[in-house]
Structure formats: C-alpha cells, structure tokens
Design an enzyme around this catalytic site. Structure first.
Site, PDB file in Angstrom:
ATOM      1  N   TYR A  52      14.884  28.917 -32.361  1.00 44.66           N
ATOM      2  CA  TYR A  52      13.490  28.481 -32.404  1.00 44.66           C
ATOM      3  C   TYR A  52      12.835  28.588 -31.025  1.00 44.66           C
ATOM      4  O   TYR A  52      13.378  28.136 -30.006  1.00 44.66           O
ATOM      5  CB  TYR A  52      13.405  27.043 -32.895  1.00 44.66           C
ATOM      6  CG  TYR A  52      12.009  26.462 -32.843  1.00 44.66           C
ATOM      7  CD1 TYR A  52      11.056  26.835 -33.783  1.00 44.66           C
ATOM      8  CD2 TYR A  52      11.644  25.566 -31.849  1.00 44.66           C
ATOM      9  CE1 TYR A  52       9.770  26.317 -33.741  1.00 44.66           C
ATOM     10  CE2 TYR A  52      10.364  25.040 -31.793  1.00 44.66           C
ATOM     11  CZ  TYR A  52       9.435  25.427 -32.738  1.00 44.66           C
ATOM     12  OH  TYR A  52       8.163  24.921 -32.673  1.00 44.66           O
ATOM     13  N   GLY A  59       6.156  25.942 -34.437  1.00 43.72           N
ATOM     14  CA  GLY A  59       5.642  25.007 -35.426  1.00 43.72           C
ATOM     15  C   GLY A  59       5.809  25.552 -36.830  1.00 43.72           C
ATOM     16  O   GLY A  59       6.878  26.060 -37.192  1.00 43.72           O
ATOM     17  N   HIS A  82      -2.240  26.344 -26.216  1.00 41.11           N
ATOM     18  CA  HIS A  82      -2.178  24.889 -26.322  1.00 41.11           C
ATOM     19  C   HIS A  82      -2.870  24.173 -25.165  1.00 41.11           C
ATOM     20  O   HIS A  82      -2.912  22.936 -25.144  1.00 41.11           O
ATOM     21  CB  HIS A  82      -0.715  24.429 -26.428  1.00 41.11           C
ATOM     22  CG  HIS A  82      -0.141  24.607 -27.808  1.00 41.11           C
ATOM     23  ND1 HIS A  82      -0.018  25.844 -28.404  1.00 41.11           N
ATOM     24  CD2 HIS A  82       0.311  23.705 -28.724  1.00 41.11           C
ATOM     25  CE1 HIS A  82       0.501  25.701 -29.608  1.00 41.11           C
ATOM     26  NE2 HIS A  82       0.712  24.411 -29.831  1.00 41.11           N
ATOM     27  N   ASN A 194       7.279  21.025 -24.451  1.00 34.65           N
ATOM     28  CA  ASN A 194       7.900  20.347 -25.580  1.00 34.65           C
ATOM     29  C   ASN A 194       8.702  19.137 -25.098  1.00 34.65           C
ATOM     30  O   ASN A 194       9.900  19.200 -24.916  1.00 34.65           O
ATOM     31  CB  ASN A 194       8.815  21.335 -26.303  1.00 34.65           C
ATOM     32  CG  ASN A 194       9.057  20.968 -27.753  1.00 34.65           C
ATOM     33  OD1 ASN A 194       9.970  21.467 -28.380  1.00 34.65           O
ATOM     34  ND2 ASN A 194       8.239  20.099 -28.314  1.00 34.65           N
TER      35      ASN A 194
END
Length: 515
Positions: A52, A59, A82, A194
């Site tokens: 991932y 997402g 973002h 993150n």
C-alpha cells in the site's frame, strides 16, 4: 545541544527544552544508520510485491496498481493534492513540536523512507524554519493527512514557511540557507503525511501550558485564602488524607507549603474552638465559599487529568504512527491503523474539560473579589478610587465572564463527533487534530481569565495593605506582577495590562515548593 537517539524516548522535559529553551538537537549516527537500513530494506522488499502506498493508489483507490515508472510521481501527487488545508496558520511553536514528533517517528526505523527526510527535519528545527500548517483539514485518521501534507510540501521545497518572523516561500528560504529538499525515492510522501504528529505536537504544547496554568491557579487560590484570612483546616493533612485521591492530596500539600510562613492564614483552634465565642451571629465566617475552601477537591482532579494527558501524549510522541509499518528485523511489512488518533483525541477532550474548570474557578474567585457584599472586606470591583465616580475593575469582569462562557461551549467533545469521509474508506475517525486545537484555544482563554484574577488579587492586597504579611511564595508573585501592572486608582484602559499579564503567565512558570 540535546542529543537524540532512536533508543532513548523523548520526555516532557526534553520537549520543553527544545520548544521553549532554544535547545538545538543532534541525532546520533547510529539512529541515522537505522533509518538508512529501513529504507534499503523496503526498497528491496517491495520488488514484485503489492504494498500500500508504494505501488498502489491511496485510500479508497488502493485497488489500483501504479506503474513502476510512476512510483515517484505518486508520492509527489500525494503531497501536493493533500496540501488542501484552510484557516489560520498554526503558531510556530506548535509547528515546531509537530516536526519534532514526525522526526521522532522516523528515527525509530519503521518508516522505510529516505534518510534525507530525517536530516532535513533536524536542520529545519535547528534553524527555526517553520512550515505553514493550517488549522483546518485533519480528521485524525489516517492521522493528520492535510496538515502533514503541508509539512511534506515544505520538505520537497514547495509551499510556505515562517523564518525570522516572516512568512515566505519555502524555495526562497532554502536558497538563502543553502538547504536542499528531500530525495523522494519510495514512499516519502505517504510516510510523511500518514501519522498523528500534528495533533501530538499541539498536544505536547497543550500539556506543558496546562500544567503551568494549574500552578498559577493554585498560586491565585492560596493568595485569595490569605486575603480573606481563611482557616487552614481545609488544606490540612488530616482532612484531605481521608479522601484517597492523589491529586487532592497533592494540591493540599502544595497549599500547605506555599502558605507555610504566611502571617494571614488563621487557625480554627484560635477562634471557634477557643471556648470564648459569645456571639449569636458570627462576624467571622465559619466556613469560606467553595471557591476558597474546596480548592484541593476542585484542582485535584485537574492535576490528575494533566498528568494523564502528559503520559498519553508523550507515549504517542514516542510511537510510530505510520501505515504500513516496515519491520527490518522480521523482514516484513505490516498494514494496519497506527495513524488513528483516538488516544490523543480523547485525552485532549479530557484536558479541555479540566482547563475549562480552571477558568471557571478563576472566574468565580474573581467574582468573589469584586462583590463587596460577599467578601465584606473590599470595595466593589476592588475600586481604589472614588466610589461612584470611579468604576474600578468593573469592566474586566465582563471579559472574564464571556471568556469563561466560551470555554464552556468549546469543551464539548470532538472525540464523539466522527463524520465518515474519504468515500467511506475512513468510516470512523478520531478528530484528534480538531480536539487538540480546540484545547489550545481553551488554554489560551484560560490564561486570559487567570490574568484578570491575578490583577484583581494584587489590587486587593494593596487595598488591605497586606503585602508584608503574605507568604514568601505569594509575596514573590505579588512583586513580579506589580512590576508589570500599576496600582489602579483612576479609571484607565485595561487591555494592554491584561495582555502583558497573559504574556507573563504564559511564558513563566510559578515555583511550587516541595518538601
């Protein structure tokens, strides 16, 4: 210089030294090597595997494979897309704390990102270059995505920073200081954004300033007890020891130490227990109002809430909140949800309630000082001028009342206000960033209310001509505050004096003696 190592946890004292003591930091070579090994392992491990955020979308788009020649583009796209926050700039010290927390997570070698990220964060912290972090954008899971994207934007040489008090383009400041952006190689974008670093960074400043505020509230409470010459039994060892709460007994102990040499505190044995009381209606109060008499019971839970918040936020600051987690030792990559900010969110909500309670106590103590019918020893609003012609400190009470009321409204929980977002991928979120920032606002407000009470207290001491009878501890505070604000006799604007006292209280800790 503070030496930092992956093997040594941050403490609240170390954090305070970096944020408020202008201490520079140095990351040891062993830690830098550990970060490099994590990067090198992930680079090899990721080949021919689906991981991932490295070769998948993000997402709800994680089901889409990314071509090998677009992997670096993915990381840049993530950071830029973002960087979508709004609202006011989070103040520099909170941004610095957020950088420190993000750096601490990377230091532990579970992020798998290029060592240049660690080195640049170290450089920016030492150079006092602060990224623009907007107030609004984070939902607290996948961490502080939006605010941390703004941090990552600076690390790739884009966006805006504050340097020497000026808001400037990052590329200009980097050129001036000969700083190079990070090398984006593998998963730098995802790892940098993150995590829980912003809510935790703000939380670290919050707990430091909340503990400091508690000490000021305690000092104000003992000075108020001196002003009314209250009895000493409500903070006695015996009375408080029959309640088994650590906080209550800690506050009562501190009151005893602060008032040890006061000439104003009375003994009940010398008055109502003397056997010589013939009055039918007592001129002296048998018991004081709750805001004076119940200080250990009121501030005790606050003490415990602050200590709990310190523990939780420091634990989070020493945690790794990436997803996925890169485990070099076991040669694996683990997917999960360490970015979820529930611990910080819940603790900030609790701290917010406790700080609001401090502002409520301060407001009630101020109201007591201003109401001559209740205290029976001071003129209305501690007015040292001509009653009627002069209004004393009447105006400042409105500010204390309105600011306390705002705190009561702001203390509603963010933790239980999850809203599903991200195409339902993030179906329950922590709102930790909002909780931490609202707590910051409540703390700022509480310092304003506390400043007003401190001004009223020293005004009352002057009216009673009692400064020479104060304890050593309260006399020191009285003298320091009198150097900041004058005695008010004639009517005058108060707003500058309030600001000066707020600044003093916020930037100085009061000394609480220990046995």
């Amino acid at each position: 210089m503070i030496d930092l190592s992956a093997e040594k946890d941050l403490t609240i004292e170390v954090v305070e030294g970096i944020l408020f003591g202008n201490q520079e930091i140095k990351i040891d070579s062993k830690t830098k090597q550990k970060v490099k090994q994590s990067y090198e392992f992930l680079k090899g491990f990721a080949e021919n595997k689906v991981i991932y955020g490295i070769n998948t979308g993000l997402g709800p788009m994680a089901q889409y494979r990314i071509d090998d020649d677009k992997l670096v583009d993915l990381q840049y796209n993530l950071i830029r897309s973002h960087s979508a926050g709004a609202g006011q700039k989070i103040p520099d010290v909170y941004a610095k704390a957020s950088m420190l927390v993000r750096m601490r997570a990377i230091m532990q070698g579970f992020s798998g990102i290029h060592p240049s990220c660690l080195e640049l964060l170290e450089t920016l912290i030492n150079a006092d270059v602060y990224p623009f972090l907007p107030e609004h954008g984070g939902v607290g899971a996948s961490g502080d995505l939006v605010q941390l994207a703004h941090l990552a934007l600076v690390l790739i040489g884009e966006g805006h920073v504050t340097y020497k008090g000026e808001f400037r383009l990052t590329k200009e400041v980097f050129k001036e200081l000969n700083i190079k952006p990070i090398e984006v190689k593998l998963r730098e974008g995802l790892s940098l954004i993150n995590g829980t670093s912003v809510m935790t960074g703000v939380g670290l400043v919050n707990v430091i300033k909340a503990k400091q505020l508690l000490n000021w509230s305690l000092m104000a409470s003992v000075m108020l007890n001196e002003i009314v010459m209250s009895f000493d039994d409500h903070f006695s060892v015996i009375l408080n020891s029959v309640k088994k709460h650590e906080g209550q007994n800690k506050i009562a102990e501190s009151m005893r130490l602060l008032l040890k040499d006061s000439e104003l505190i009375a003994r009940r044995e010398d008055h109502f227990f003397s056997g010589n009381v013939d009055e039918r209606i007592f001129k002296r109060k048998v018991q004081e109002y709750y805001s004076l008499r119940c200080v250990p019971q009121i501030l005790g839970p606050v003490y415990e809430a602050v200590e709990s918040a310190i523990k939780v936020v420091v634990n989070e600051a020493n945690s790794v909140s990436d997803n996925p987690i890169v485990d070099v030792e076991n040669e694996n990559v683990y997917h999960g949800g360490n970015f979820h900010g529930d611990y910080v969110s819940l603790e900030m909500d609790k701290l917010k309630l406790a700080v609001t309670r401090v502002s409520m106590l301060s407001e009630r103590q101020t109201a007591f000082l201003f109401n001559s019918k209740i205290n029976e020893i001071l003129p209305p609003f501690v007015n040292l001028g001509v009653l009627g012609l002069n209004l004393g400190m009447q105006g400042v009470q409105f500010t204390a009342t309105s600011t306390t009321a705002e705190n009561q409204t702001l203390s509603n929980s963010m933790y239980v206000h999850s809203i599903t977002t991200n195409n339902d991928n993030q179906d329950i979120v922590s709102m930790g960033t909002n909780s931490a920032l609202l707590t910051k606002k409540v703390i700022d407000n509480a310092y304003q209310v506390q400043a007003i009470e401190m001004m009223a207290l020293i005004q009352a001491v002057d009216y009673l001509d009692a400064s020479s009878k104060l304890s050593t501890s309260t006399k020191k505070v009285y003298d320091e505050l009198r150097n900041i604000v004058p005695k008010f006799v004639e009517d005058t604007p108060f707003y500058e004096e309030i600001a000066n006292v707020v600044d003093y209280l916020f930037n100085n800790n009061v000394e609480i003696p220990k046995e």
